[in-house]
Design an enzyme around this catalytic site. Structure first.
Site, short mmCIF file in Angstrom:
data_model
loop_
_atom_site.label_atom_id
_atom_site.label_comp_id
_atom_site.label_asym_id
_atom_site.label_seq_id
_atom_site.Cartn_x
_atom_site.Cartn_y
_atom_site.Cartn_z
N GLN A 104 -3.49 -15.43 5.22
CA GLN A 104 -3.64 -15.35 3.76
C GLN A 104 -4.13 -16.69 3.21
OE1 GLN A 104 -0.37 -14.98 0.86
NE2 GLN A 104 -1.36 -13.11 0.12
N TYR A 176 -1.36 -17.05 -9.06
CA TYR A 176 -1.99 -18.26 -8.54
C TYR A 176 -3.46 -18.36 -8.98
CZ TYR A 176 2.46 -18.51 -6.24
OH TYR A 176 3.81 -18.57 -6.03
N ARG A 228 -5.75 -9.36 -2.20
CA ARG A 228 -4.48 -9.00 -2.84
C ARG A 228 -4.51 -9.33 -4.32
NH1 ARG A 228 1.93 -10.19 -1.47
NH2 ARG A 228 2.38 -7.97 -1.39
N GLY A 321 8.20 -6.53 3.45
CA GLY A 321 8.36 -7.98 3.49
C GLY A 321 9.79 -8.35 3.84
N ARG A 322 10.63 -8.46 2.80
CA ARG A 322 12.03 -8.88 3.01
C ARG A 322 12.70 -8.02 4.09
NH1 ARG A 322 13.85 -7.95 -2.88
NH2 ARG A 322 12.39 -6.26 -2.43
#
Ligand SMILES: Cc1cc2nc3c(=O)[nH]c(=O)nc-3n(C[C@H](O)[C@H](O)[C@H](O)COP(=O)(O)O)c2cc1C
Length: 374
Positions: A104, A176, A228, A321-322
Protein backbone atom coordinates in the site's frame (compact mmCIF):
# COMPACT_ATOMS: atom_id res chain seq x y z
CA UNK A 1 -15.99 -27.03 5.03
CA UNK A 2 -19.58 -26.03 5.61
CA UNK A 3 -21.11 -25.79 2.12
CA UNK A 4 -22.56 -22.35 2.99
CA UNK A 5 -19.05 -20.93 2.79
CA UNK A 6 -17.84 -22.74 -0.31
CA UNK A 7 -18.25 -19.74 -2.60
CA UNK A 8 -15.76 -17.77 -0.50
CA UNK A 9 -13.15 -20.37 -1.39
CA UNK A 10 -13.48 -20.26 -5.15
CA UNK A 11 -10.57 -18.71 -7.00
CA UNK A 12 -10.89 -15.28 -8.57
CA UNK A 13 -9.09 -13.83 -11.57
CA UNK A 14 -8.36 -10.11 -11.49
CA UNK A 15 -8.67 -8.08 -14.73
CA UNK A 16 -4.91 -8.36 -15.37
CA UNK A 17 -5.10 -12.16 -15.23
CA UNK A 18 -3.62 -12.67 -11.75
CA UNK A 19 -5.49 -15.44 -9.96
CA UNK A 20 -6.32 -15.22 -6.25
CA UNK A 21 -6.86 -18.58 -4.56
CA UNK A 22 -9.94 -17.38 -2.65
CA UNK A 23 -12.09 -14.32 -1.99
CA UNK A 24 -10.63 -13.22 1.32
CA UNK A 25 -8.05 -10.44 1.53
CA UNK A 26 -6.02 -9.15 4.46
CA UNK A 27 -6.90 -5.45 4.89
CA UNK A 28 -3.97 -3.01 5.03
CA UNK A 29 -2.98 -2.35 8.64
CA UNK A 30 -0.22 -0.13 9.94
CA UNK A 31 1.80 -1.83 12.66
CA UNK A 32 4.25 0.91 13.83
CA UNK A 33 7.11 -1.60 13.91
CA UNK A 34 9.68 -0.71 11.23
CA UNK A 35 13.35 -0.38 12.11
CA UNK A 36 14.59 3.16 12.85
CA UNK A 37 16.26 3.28 9.40
CA UNK A 38 12.90 2.70 7.69
CA UNK A 39 13.46 -0.95 6.79
CA UNK A 40 10.85 -3.60 7.55
CA UNK A 41 11.66 -5.27 10.87
CA UNK A 42 11.90 -8.98 11.53
CA UNK A 43 8.93 -8.69 13.91
CA UNK A 44 6.83 -7.27 11.07
CA UNK A 45 7.86 -9.99 8.66
CA UNK A 46 6.95 -12.64 11.24
CA UNK A 47 3.58 -10.94 11.82
CA UNK A 48 2.82 -11.15 8.07
CA UNK A 49 4.02 -14.73 7.73
CA UNK A 50 1.61 -15.74 10.51
CA UNK A 51 -1.29 -14.19 8.54
CA UNK A 52 -0.49 -14.96 4.89
CA UNK A 53 -1.33 -18.62 4.71
CA UNK A 54 -5.13 -18.50 4.51
CA UNK A 55 -6.03 -15.37 2.54
CA UNK A 56 -5.77 -15.00 -1.22
CA UNK A 57 -4.09 -11.58 -1.05
CA UNK A 58 -2.31 -9.56 1.63
CA UNK A 59 -2.35 -5.77 1.40
CA UNK A 60 0.52 -4.50 3.55
CA UNK A 61 0.63 -1.55 5.92
CA UNK A 62 1.07 1.71 4.06
CA UNK A 63 4.52 2.94 3.09
CA UNK A 64 5.33 6.64 2.53
CA UNK A 65 6.43 7.76 -0.94
CA UNK A 66 8.21 10.97 0.15
CA UNK A 67 9.81 11.92 3.51
CA UNK A 68 7.13 14.56 4.13
CA UNK A 69 4.44 11.91 3.75
CA UNK A 70 5.41 9.80 6.76
CA UNK A 71 2.22 9.41 8.76
CA UNK A 72 3.12 6.99 11.52
CA UNK A 73 5.90 6.28 13.93
CA UNK A 74 7.47 2.99 12.81
CA UNK A 75 6.02 3.20 9.27
CA UNK A 76 8.34 1.46 6.84
CA UNK A 77 9.83 3.63 4.11
CA UNK A 78 9.17 3.46 0.38
CA UNK A 79 10.83 6.71 -0.65
CA UNK A 80 14.29 5.51 -1.69
CA UNK A 81 15.98 2.68 -3.55
CA UNK A 82 17.89 1.54 -0.44
CA UNK A 83 14.56 0.13 0.75
CA UNK A 84 14.20 -2.36 -2.12
CA UNK A 85 16.05 -5.12 -0.28
CA UNK A 86 13.79 -4.65 2.72
CA UNK A 87 10.70 -4.71 0.46
CA UNK A 88 12.03 -7.93 -1.06
CA UNK A 89 12.08 -9.65 2.32
CA UNK A 90 8.48 -8.64 3.00
CA UNK A 91 7.17 -9.58 -0.45
CA UNK A 92 8.86 -12.95 -0.55
CA UNK A 93 7.78 -13.84 3.00
CA UNK A 94 4.12 -13.17 2.14
CA UNK A 95 4.30 -14.96 -1.21
CA UNK A 96 6.01 -18.01 0.30
CA UNK A 97 2.87 -18.53 2.42
CA UNK A 98 0.69 -18.62 -0.71
CA UNK A 99 -0.88 -15.16 -0.79
CA UNK A 100 -0.42 -12.42 -3.37
CA UNK A 101 1.57 -9.54 -1.86
CA UNK A 102 0.33 -5.98 -2.47
CA UNK A 103 2.15 -2.93 -1.12
CA UNK A 104 0.00 0.00 0.00
CA UNK A 105 1.53 3.31 -1.15
CA UNK A 106 0.76 6.49 0.73
CA UNK A 107 1.31 10.13 1.65
CA UNK A 108 -0.14 11.38 4.94
CA UNK A 109 -0.51 15.06 3.96
CA UNK A 110 -1.98 17.25 6.72
CA UNK A 111 -2.38 14.26 9.06
CA UNK A 112 1.39 13.64 9.38
CA UNK A 113 2.73 14.28 12.89
CA UNK A 114 5.26 17.17 12.54
CA UNK A 115 7.93 15.27 14.46
CA UNK A 116 8.01 12.62 11.70
CA UNK A 117 8.59 14.90 8.71
CA UNK A 118 11.53 17.10 7.63
CA UNK A 119 11.60 20.45 9.48
CA UNK A 120 8.22 19.62 11.00
CA UNK A 121 6.59 21.05 7.88
CA UNK A 122 3.15 19.61 7.16
CA UNK A 123 1.82 19.88 3.60
CA UNK A 124 -1.54 19.42 1.93
CA UNK A 125 -3.69 20.60 -0.96
CA UNK A 126 -4.48 23.86 0.89
CA UNK A 127 -3.63 25.45 4.22
CA UNK A 128 -6.73 24.13 5.99
CA UNK A 129 -6.17 22.10 9.17
CA UNK A 130 -8.11 18.91 9.82
CA UNK A 131 -11.08 19.22 12.15
CA UNK A 132 -9.35 17.51 15.02
CA UNK A 133 -8.29 18.91 18.36
CA UNK A 134 -4.75 20.31 18.07
CA UNK A 135 -4.58 19.90 14.28
CA UNK A 136 -1.87 21.99 12.64
CA UNK A 137 -2.34 24.23 9.60
CA UNK A 138 -0.52 22.63 6.67
CA UNK A 139 1.30 24.53 3.95
CA UNK A 140 -0.35 24.33 0.52
CA UNK A 141 1.83 22.42 -1.95
CA UNK A 142 3.08 24.25 -5.04
CA UNK A 143 2.25 22.79 -8.46
CA UNK A 144 5.86 21.66 -8.84
CA UNK A 145 5.75 19.87 -5.50
CA UNK A 146 2.47 18.20 -6.47
CA UNK A 147 4.11 16.93 -9.66
CA UNK A 148 7.01 15.61 -7.58
CA UNK A 149 4.67 13.68 -5.29
CA UNK A 150 2.86 12.15 -8.28
CA UNK A 151 6.28 11.12 -9.59
CA UNK A 152 7.15 9.67 -6.17
CA UNK A 153 4.08 7.40 -6.24
CA UNK A 154 5.48 6.10 -9.53
CA UNK A 155 8.95 5.61 -8.07
CA UNK A 156 7.65 3.64 -5.09
CA UNK A 157 5.68 1.49 -7.54
CA UNK A 158 8.89 0.79 -9.45
CA UNK A 159 10.57 -0.25 -6.20
CA UNK A 160 7.63 -2.57 -5.43
CA UNK A 161 8.04 -4.16 -8.88
CA UNK A 162 11.79 -4.59 -8.42
CA UNK A 163 11.21 -6.10 -4.97
CA UNK A 164 8.88 -8.77 -6.34
CA UNK A 165 5.54 -7.54 -5.00
CA UNK A 166 2.49 -8.71 -6.95
CA UNK A 167 1.01 -5.24 -6.91
CA UNK A 168 0.41 -1.90 -5.23
CA UNK A 169 -2.66 -0.34 -3.66
CA UNK A 170 -2.93 3.45 -3.95
CA UNK A 171 -4.09 4.70 -0.55
CA UNK A 172 -6.72 7.26 -1.44
CA UNK A 173 -8.69 6.73 1.79
CA UNK A 174 -8.93 7.57 5.48
CA UNK A 175 -8.31 11.30 5.14
CA UNK A 176 -4.72 11.19 3.85
CA UNK A 177 -3.17 13.29 1.07
CA UNK A 178 -4.90 11.75 -1.94
CA UNK A 179 -8.27 12.11 -0.23
CA UNK A 180 -7.29 15.63 0.88
CA UNK A 181 -7.06 16.60 -2.80
CA UNK A 182 -10.47 15.09 -3.52
CA UNK A 183 -12.11 16.69 -0.48
CA UNK A 184 -13.74 20.14 -0.69
CA UNK A 185 -12.79 20.52 2.98
CA UNK A 186 -9.03 20.28 2.52
CA UNK A 187 -8.78 21.33 -1.14
CA UNK A 188 -9.60 25.02 -1.69
CA UNK A 189 -7.25 25.41 -4.65
CA UNK A 190 -8.19 27.35 -7.73
CA UNK A 191 -5.63 25.92 -10.15
CA UNK A 192 -5.97 22.71 -12.17
CA UNK A 193 -5.93 20.65 -8.96
CA UNK A 194 -9.04 22.21 -7.40
CA UNK A 195 -12.10 24.38 -7.73
CA UNK A 196 -14.69 21.92 -9.05
CA UNK A 197 -15.52 18.28 -8.35
CA UNK A 198 -13.80 17.35 -11.59
CA UNK A 199 -10.65 19.30 -10.80
CA UNK A 200 -10.48 17.79 -7.33
CA UNK A 201 -10.12 14.44 -9.10
CA UNK A 202 -7.03 15.63 -11.00
CA UNK A 203 -4.49 14.55 -8.36
CA UNK A 204 -5.99 11.09 -7.60
CA UNK A 205 -6.40 10.30 -11.30
CA UNK A 206 -2.90 11.58 -12.14
CA UNK A 207 -1.47 9.19 -9.55
CA UNK A 208 -3.39 6.30 -11.09
CA UNK A 209 -2.06 7.23 -14.53
CA UNK A 210 1.50 7.55 -13.23
CA UNK A 211 1.40 4.21 -11.41
CA UNK A 212 -0.11 2.49 -14.46
CA UNK A 213 2.55 3.95 -16.74
CA UNK A 214 5.35 2.77 -14.44
CA UNK A 215 3.82 -0.72 -14.42
CA UNK A 216 3.66 -0.72 -18.19
CA UNK A 217 7.29 0.31 -18.38
CA UNK A 218 8.85 -1.83 -15.66
CA UNK A 219 6.73 -4.90 -14.91
CA UNK A 220 7.62 -8.05 -16.80
CA UNK A 221 4.56 -9.98 -15.61
CA UNK A 222 1.01 -8.89 -14.68
CA UNK A 223 1.17 -6.47 -11.76
CA UNK A 224 -1.90 -5.58 -9.67
CA UNK A 225 -2.90 -1.92 -9.29
CA UNK A 226 -5.71 -1.23 -6.81
CA UNK A 227 -7.16 1.99 -5.40
CA UNK A 228 -8.63 2.50 -1.94
CA UNK A 229 -11.07 5.29 -1.09
CA UNK A 230 -13.31 6.42 1.77
CA UNK A 231 -16.85 7.10 0.59
CA UNK A 232 -17.77 10.05 2.81
CA UNK A 233 -16.50 12.70 5.20
CA UNK A 234 -18.53 14.00 8.15
CA UNK A 235 -17.38 17.65 7.74
CA UNK A 236 -19.16 20.41 5.82
CA UNK A 237 -17.85 20.98 3.26
CA UNK A 238 -16.74 17.38 2.87
CA UNK A 239 -16.89 14.43 0.51
CA UNK A 240 -20.46 13.22 -0.04
CA UNK A 241 -21.65 9.90 -1.39
CA UNK A 242 -22.52 11.70 -4.64
CA UNK A 243 -18.93 12.98 -4.94
CA UNK A 244 -17.61 9.47 -4.39
CA UNK A 245 -19.90 7.94 -6.97
CA UNK A 246 -18.49 10.43 -9.49
CA UNK A 247 -14.90 9.53 -8.50
CA UNK A 248 -15.66 5.83 -8.68
CA UNK A 249 -17.21 6.30 -12.10
CA UNK A 250 -13.95 7.86 -13.30
CA UNK A 251 -11.77 5.25 -11.56
CA UNK A 252 -13.80 2.40 -13.04
CA UNK A 253 -12.66 3.44 -16.50
CA UNK A 254 -8.97 3.48 -15.59
CA UNK A 255 -8.12 -0.17 -16.14
CA UNK A 256 -7.48 -0.81 -12.45
CA UNK A 257 -7.46 -4.34 -11.04
CA UNK A 258 -9.71 -3.48 -8.12
CA UNK A 259 -11.30 -0.70 -6.11
CA UNK A 260 -11.30 -1.04 -2.34
CA UNK A 261 -13.79 0.88 -0.23
CA UNK A 262 -12.66 1.71 3.29
CA UNK A 263 -15.54 1.18 5.72
CA UNK A 264 -15.70 0.33 9.39
CA UNK A 265 -19.11 -1.32 8.84
CA UNK A 266 -19.62 -3.25 5.62
CA UNK A 267 -23.40 -2.70 5.65
CA UNK A 268 -23.27 1.03 6.49
CA UNK A 269 -25.58 3.47 4.72
CA UNK A 270 -24.78 6.89 3.21
CA UNK A 271 -24.78 10.01 5.34
CA UNK A 272 -25.84 12.38 2.53
CA UNK A 273 -25.65 13.07 -1.20
CA UNK A 274 -27.97 10.35 -2.50
CA UNK A 275 -31.72 9.93 -2.44
CA UNK A 276 -32.17 6.65 -0.59
CA UNK A 277 -30.28 6.78 2.70
CA UNK A 278 -31.44 3.26 3.60
CA UNK A 279 -29.62 1.60 0.72
CA UNK A 280 -26.08 0.54 1.65
CA UNK A 281 -22.95 2.27 0.38
CA UNK A 282 -21.84 -1.08 -1.03
CA UNK A 283 -25.05 -1.36 -3.07
CA UNK A 284 -24.60 2.17 -4.42
CA UNK A 285 -21.00 1.43 -5.36
CA UNK A 286 -21.77 -1.89 -7.04
CA UNK A 287 -24.53 -0.24 -9.04
CA UNK A 288 -22.27 2.61 -10.19
CA UNK A 289 -19.35 0.31 -11.00
CA UNK A 290 -21.61 -1.99 -12.98
CA UNK A 291 -19.02 -4.78 -13.23
CA UNK A 292 -16.36 -2.55 -14.80
CA UNK A 293 -13.85 -3.33 -12.02
CA UNK A 294 -13.88 -5.66 -8.98
CA UNK A 295 -14.81 -4.08 -5.62
CA UNK A 296 -13.32 -5.15 -2.29
CA UNK A 297 -15.67 -4.65 0.66
CA UNK A 298 -14.53 -4.46 4.29
CA UNK A 299 -15.68 -3.56 7.77
CA UNK A 300 -16.51 -5.57 10.88
CA UNK A 301 -16.80 -8.91 9.12
CA UNK A 302 -16.19 -10.79 12.34
CA UNK A 303 -17.66 -14.23 11.63
CA UNK A 304 -17.99 -16.64 8.71
CA UNK A 305 -21.68 -15.79 8.65
CA UNK A 306 -20.83 -12.06 8.36
CA UNK A 307 -18.56 -12.93 5.41
CA UNK A 308 -21.25 -15.00 3.70
CA UNK A 309 -23.79 -12.18 4.03
CA UNK A 310 -21.28 -9.62 2.75
CA UNK A 311 -20.40 -11.83 -0.20
CA UNK A 312 -24.11 -12.21 -1.06
CA UNK A 313 -24.26 -8.48 -1.91
CA UNK A 314 -22.24 -9.26 -5.03
CA UNK A 315 -18.79 -7.98 -4.02
CA UNK A 316 -16.28 -10.44 -5.47
CA UNK A 317 -13.73 -9.92 -2.67
CA UNK A 318 -13.92 -9.31 1.06
CA UNK A 319 -11.19 -7.87 3.29
CA UNK A 320 -10.75 -8.57 6.97
CA UNK A 321 -8.42 -6.57 9.19
CA UNK A 322 -8.65 -6.68 12.98
CA UNK A 323 -10.14 -10.17 12.69
CA UNK A 324 -6.82 -11.48 11.35
CA UNK A 325 -4.87 -9.82 14.15
CA UNK A 326 -7.21 -11.35 16.73
CA UNK A 327 -7.26 -14.76 15.02
CA UNK A 328 -4.54 -15.39 12.40
CA UNK A 329 -6.24 -18.73 11.58
CA UNK A 330 -9.60 -17.09 10.75
CA UNK A 331 -9.59 -18.24 7.12
CA UNK A 332 -8.25 -21.74 7.79
CA UNK A 333 -10.90 -22.29 10.47
CA UNK A 334 -13.69 -21.51 7.99
CA UNK A 335 -12.02 -23.66 5.33
CA UNK A 336 -11.85 -26.58 7.74
CA UNK A 337 -15.44 -26.31 9.00
CA UNK A 338 -14.23 -24.99 12.35
CA UNK A 339 -15.79 -21.52 12.04
CA UNK A 340 -17.25 -21.90 15.56
CA UNK A 341 -13.69 -21.77 16.88
CA UNK A 342 -12.95 -18.28 15.48
CA UNK A 343 -11.70 -16.01 18.26
CA UNK A 344 -13.35 -12.57 18.23
CA UNK A 345 -11.66 -10.82 21.14
CA UNK A 346 -8.00 -10.14 21.87
CA UNK A 347 -6.60 -12.33 24.59
CA UNK A 348 -4.25 -10.02 26.52
CA UNK A 349 -1.94 -12.91 27.40
CA UNK A 350 -1.55 -14.21 23.88
CA UNK A 351 0.82 -11.76 22.16
CA UNK A 352 3.48 -14.36 21.47
CA UNK A 353 1.15 -16.94 19.88
CA UNK A 354 -0.55 -14.21 17.85
CA UNK A 355 2.84 -12.94 16.63
CA UNK A 356 2.04 -9.24 17.01
CA UNK A 357 4.98 -6.78 17.25
CA UNK A 358 5.26 -4.81 20.52
CA UNK A 359 4.33 -1.32 19.21
CA UNK A 360 1.12 -2.62 17.62
CA UNK A 361 0.30 -4.76 20.65
CA UNK A 362 0.72 -1.75 22.93
CA UNK A 363 -1.73 0.30 20.84
CA UNK A 364 -4.24 -2.53 20.59
CA UNK A 365 -4.41 -2.72 24.37
CA UNK A 366 -4.37 1.03 24.98
CA UNK A 367 -6.46 2.74 22.30
CA UNK A 368 -9.99 2.67 23.74
CA UNK A 369 -12.69 1.04 21.62
CA UNK A 370 -10.38 -0.02 18.81
CA UNK A 371 -10.18 -3.74 19.44
CA UNK A 372 -12.56 -5.96 21.41
CA UNK A 373 -10.56 -7.19 24.40
CA UNK A 374 -11.46 -10.42 26.19
C1 LIG B 1 -4.25 -1.46 13.41
C2 LIG B 1 -4.90 -0.90 12.18
C3 LIG B 1 -4.13 -0.25 11.24
C4 LIG B 1 -4.69 0.21 10.03
N1 LIG B 1 -3.87 0.77 9.07
C5 LIG B 1 -4.39 1.04 7.84
C6 LIG B 1 -3.54 1.39 6.77
O1 LIG B 1 -2.29 1.47 6.90
N2 LIG B 1 -4.11 1.64 5.58
C7 LIG B 1 -5.47 1.57 5.37
O2 LIG B 1 -5.93 1.80 4.26
N3 LIG B 1 -6.29 1.20 6.38
C8 LIG B 1 -5.80 0.91 7.58
N4 LIG B 1 -6.64 0.45 8.58
C9 LIG B 1 -8.07 0.19 8.29
C10 LIG B 1 -8.29 -1.29 7.90
O3 LIG B 1 -7.70 -1.57 6.64
C11 LIG B 1 -9.79 -1.67 7.81
O4 LIG B 1 -10.42 -0.89 6.82
C12 LIG B 1 -10.53 -1.47 9.12
O5 LIG B 1 -9.81 -2.04 10.22
C13 LIG B 1 -11.92 -2.11 9.08
O6 LIG B 1 -11.83 -3.50 8.85
P1 LIG B 1 -11.99 -4.58 10.05
O7 LIG B 1 -13.33 -4.29 10.73
O8 LIG B 1 -11.98 -5.90 9.36
O9 LIG B 1 -10.87 -4.38 11.00
C14 LIG B 1 -6.09 0.04 9.80
C15 LIG B 1 -6.88 -0.58 10.79
C16 LIG B 1 -6.31 -1.07 11.95
C17 LIG B 1 -7.19 -1.79 12.95
Amino acid sequence: MNSKYQDLFTSYTLPNGVELKNRIVMAPMTNYSANPDGTVSEAEVNYYVRRSNGVGMVITACTYVTPNGKGFDGEFAGDRDEMILSFKQLASAIKAEGAKAVLQIFHGGRLCPPELVPNGEIVSASDVPAEQPGAISPRALTETEIEEIIEAFGETTRRAIEAGFDGVEIHGANGYLIQQFFSPHSNRREDRFGGSLEKRMTFPLAIVDKVKSVVEKHATSPFIVGYRFSPEEPETPGITMADTLALVDALANKGLDYLHVSLSEFFSTPRRGVEDLTKTRIDYLLEKIDNRVPLIGVGSIHTAEDARKAFETGVPLIAIGRELIIDPDWVQKVAEGREDEIVTKIDKNNQEQLVVPDPLWHRILNVPGWFPIA
